[in-house]
Write an enzyme that holds these catalytic residues in place. Structure first.
Site, short mmCIF file in Angstrom:
data_model
loop_
_atom_site.label_atom_id
_atom_site.label_comp_id
_atom_site.label_asym_id
_atom_site.label_seq_id
_atom_site.Cartn_x
_atom_site.Cartn_y
_atom_site.Cartn_z
CD GLU A 154 -2.64 1.35 0.06
OE1 GLU A 154 -3.29 0.41 -0.42
OE2 GLU A 154 -2.58 2.47 -0.49
CG LEU A 156 -2.72 4.39 2.64
CD1 LEU A 156 -2.36 5.15 3.89
CD2 LEU A 156 -4.07 3.76 2.80
CE LYS A 157 0.32 11.98 -0.46
NZ LYS A 157 -0.11 11.31 -1.69
CE LYS A 210 4.99 1.22 1.67
NZ LYS A 210 4.22 2.42 1.45
CG ASN A 214 7.92 4.20 2.26
OD1 ASN A 214 7.27 4.93 1.52
ND2 ASN A 214 7.36 3.45 3.18
CG PHE A 255 8.81 13.46 -0.51
CD1 PHE A 255 8.82 12.94 0.78
CD2 PHE A 255 7.63 13.38 -1.24
CE1 PHE A 255 7.70 12.36 1.33
CE2 PHE A 255 6.50 12.80 -0.70
CZ PHE A 255 6.53 12.29 0.58
CB ALA A 258 15.56 21.89 4.40
CB CYS A 266 5.84 4.38 6.54
SG CYS A 266 4.17 3.74 6.69
CE LYS A 327 1.36 12.12 6.32
NZ LYS A 327 1.45 11.56 5.00
#
Ligand code: NAD
Length: 457
Positions: A154, A156-157, A210, A214, A255, A258, A266, A327
């Site tokens: 998966e 998803l965020k 996956k 990441n 991404f 800074a 994750c 986040k």
């Protein structure tokens, strides 16, 4: 389709609700009875925008049900998703014991040849191990069929999970079984109506993909944090550098911010797990080690900024924190930079005034003693945290913190100091309001002496 999802966390719940939304009949199983009771009553035990509305629609439409009893959820099921946790073990490897114990339970209880889908992020070879466990049990029970196990990681965020699931960039199916692939194509068809985004590959390829995703995203963040460190030394503004490189279409804007480090459920654990896979297989992963080391260092940046200005002993100092979740958009505090900061502040004797729109109950649970002693005071409103504060630290960039009323803030604070862990503010504007400002890689330009021109004789 009749679907069972095992594990009602961020991933399991979103998976279940989104499949139900498309008209499937989904039963969600979790061993946490409090969680199941809440969900059965339409109360979402975790914060995910849009989830409660989706729960209400699908519970009342009888397409979604919750239970603690796996046995009750397997009647005529066609697809079983495993979406339990794969936390970090002491040696850094992914702890897949929850996945394997679900496999053992399924082996005992499954009465029809459903496709078993590993959705949990798990090391290469896990789907194969799950299949072996199921096969053994089926043999023992003298069943005529053998289960098919596939990998479907998966992506998803949290905070945008429903949108990500409903409109995925891609769906990865790791499987060598044609019937299972056909079933997955059918199940995911409503999510890829406008164009094909399902990528079929081997199970091991899917499992590594996956981790690769990441690790790659975390590498971008650590790279920018390293450059931010250099920028501070050089009197360069990392935000200008970010804009410059982000506009290169080969790089893009995602991404490359800074900040005070990545966290969450994750990136940290998946990087550790990938490093462990490298070690097990004798592959030197020095680049990934550096990514992790930079992030560990970065998480201490906030505290360093405070102690550099206020001293190592923070007894009697009040530090205001805006944002606690790892986040914006989630109440998840797992491995959040805020935890490293809070631990450091408590050690240094500071009093913490904190506000987060959704993550305060998680902090209250984790730090129950400092909260009960008043060392951490959780406030209902961001401006209240500033009363007599010696510094404000922006830890999580929730939208509501983007355009604060600096003049009003200045009036509440004992010392006008803003530590901006997410580079949200314009340093000039903040300084014009009388604040001292520290951003990540945004040092006020140093006076550099011009190189002396050698006289050509
Ligand atoms: N959270 C994310 O943003 C995200 C994104 C992509 C992938 N993942 C991966 O998905 C997996 C799940 O992540 P999560 O954040 O949803 O985890 P989570 O910890 O929020 O939820 C896991 C759930 O599984 C339940 N569970 C554990 N063992 C069980 C069992 N034997 N039977 C029934 N329920 C059981 C737990 O009670 C818990 O509710 C992990 O491998 C994670 O790495 C997470």
């Amino acid at each position: 389709m009749r679907i069972t999802v095992i594990g009602c966390g961020y991933v399991g719940l979103v998976t279940a609700a989104c499949f139900a939304e498309m008209g499937n009949h989904v039963t969600c199983v979790d061993q946490n009875s409090e969680r199941i009771d809440a969900l059965s009553n339409g109360v979402c035990p975790l914060y995910e925008p849009g989830m409660e509305a989706m729960l209400a629609t699908n519970l009342s439409g009888r397409r979604l049900a919750f239970t603690t009893q796996l046995n009750d959820a397997l009647q005529d099921v066609e697809v079983v998703f495993i979406a339990v946790g794969t936390p970090c073990s002491d040696d850094g490897s992914a702890d897949i014991s929850q996945v394997l114990s679900v496999a053992a339970e399924l082996g005992q209880l499954l009465n029809n040849p459903a496709v078993v889908v590993c959705k949990s992020t798990s090391p290469v070879g896990t789907a194969c191990r799950v299949e072996a466990i199921l096969e053994q049990q089926c043999q023992r029970r003298q069943l005529s069929w053998r289960p098919v196990v596939i990998s479907n990681p998966e992506f998803l965020k949290e905070g945008a999970a429903i949108g990500d699931f409903m409109r995925p960039d891609r769906i990865i199916i790791g499987s060598s079984s044609e019937p299972a692939n056909a079933l997955m194509r059918e199940l995911y068809a409503p999510f890829v109506r406008n164009h094909e985004r399902i990528l079929f590959m081997g199970r091991r390829d899917a499992e590594l993909s996956k981790y690769a995703a990441n690790a790659f995203l975390a590498s971008r963040i650590s790279f920018m944090n390293e450059l931010a460190g250099l920028s501070s030394q050089l009197g360069v503004d990392i935000e200008q550098v970010r804009r410059a490189i982000g506009s290169d279409s080969r790089i893009g804007h995602h991404f490359i911010y800074a900040g005070c480090g990545y966290g969450g459920s994750c990136f940290p654990k998946d990087i550790k797990a990938l490093l462990h896979m490298g070690k097990e297989h004798g592959e030197d992963m020095s680049m990934l080690h550096a990514v992790e080391a930079r992030n560990d260092k970065q998480k201490h940046w906030l505290l360093q900024q405070i102690t550099q200005r206020l001293g190592a002993n923070l007894q009697g100092k009040i530090i205001a924190l805006w944002g606690l979740a790892f986040k914006p958009g989630t109440d998840d505090i797992r491995d959040a930079p805020s935890l490293v900061l809070i631990d450091g502040l408590l050690r240094a004797g500071a009093t913490i005034h904190a506000y987060d729109p959704v993550a305060m109950s998680k902090i209250a649970e984790r730090y129950s003693l400092p909260v009960s002693r008043g060392q951490i005071q959780l406030m209902d409103e961001p401006y209240v945290t500033l009363q007599n504060a010696d510094a404000l630290v922006l830890v999580t960039e929730w939208k509501q913190f983007r355009q604060p009323d600096f003049s009003n803030m200045r009036k509440h604070m004992r010392l006008p100091l803003i530590i901006d862990g997410r580079n949200q503010y314009d340093p000039t504007q903040v300084r014009e309001h009388g604040f001292e400002y520290a951003g990540v890689g945004r040092a006020a330009p140093k006076k550099h002496s011009q190189p002396v021109l050698r006289q050509v004789v």
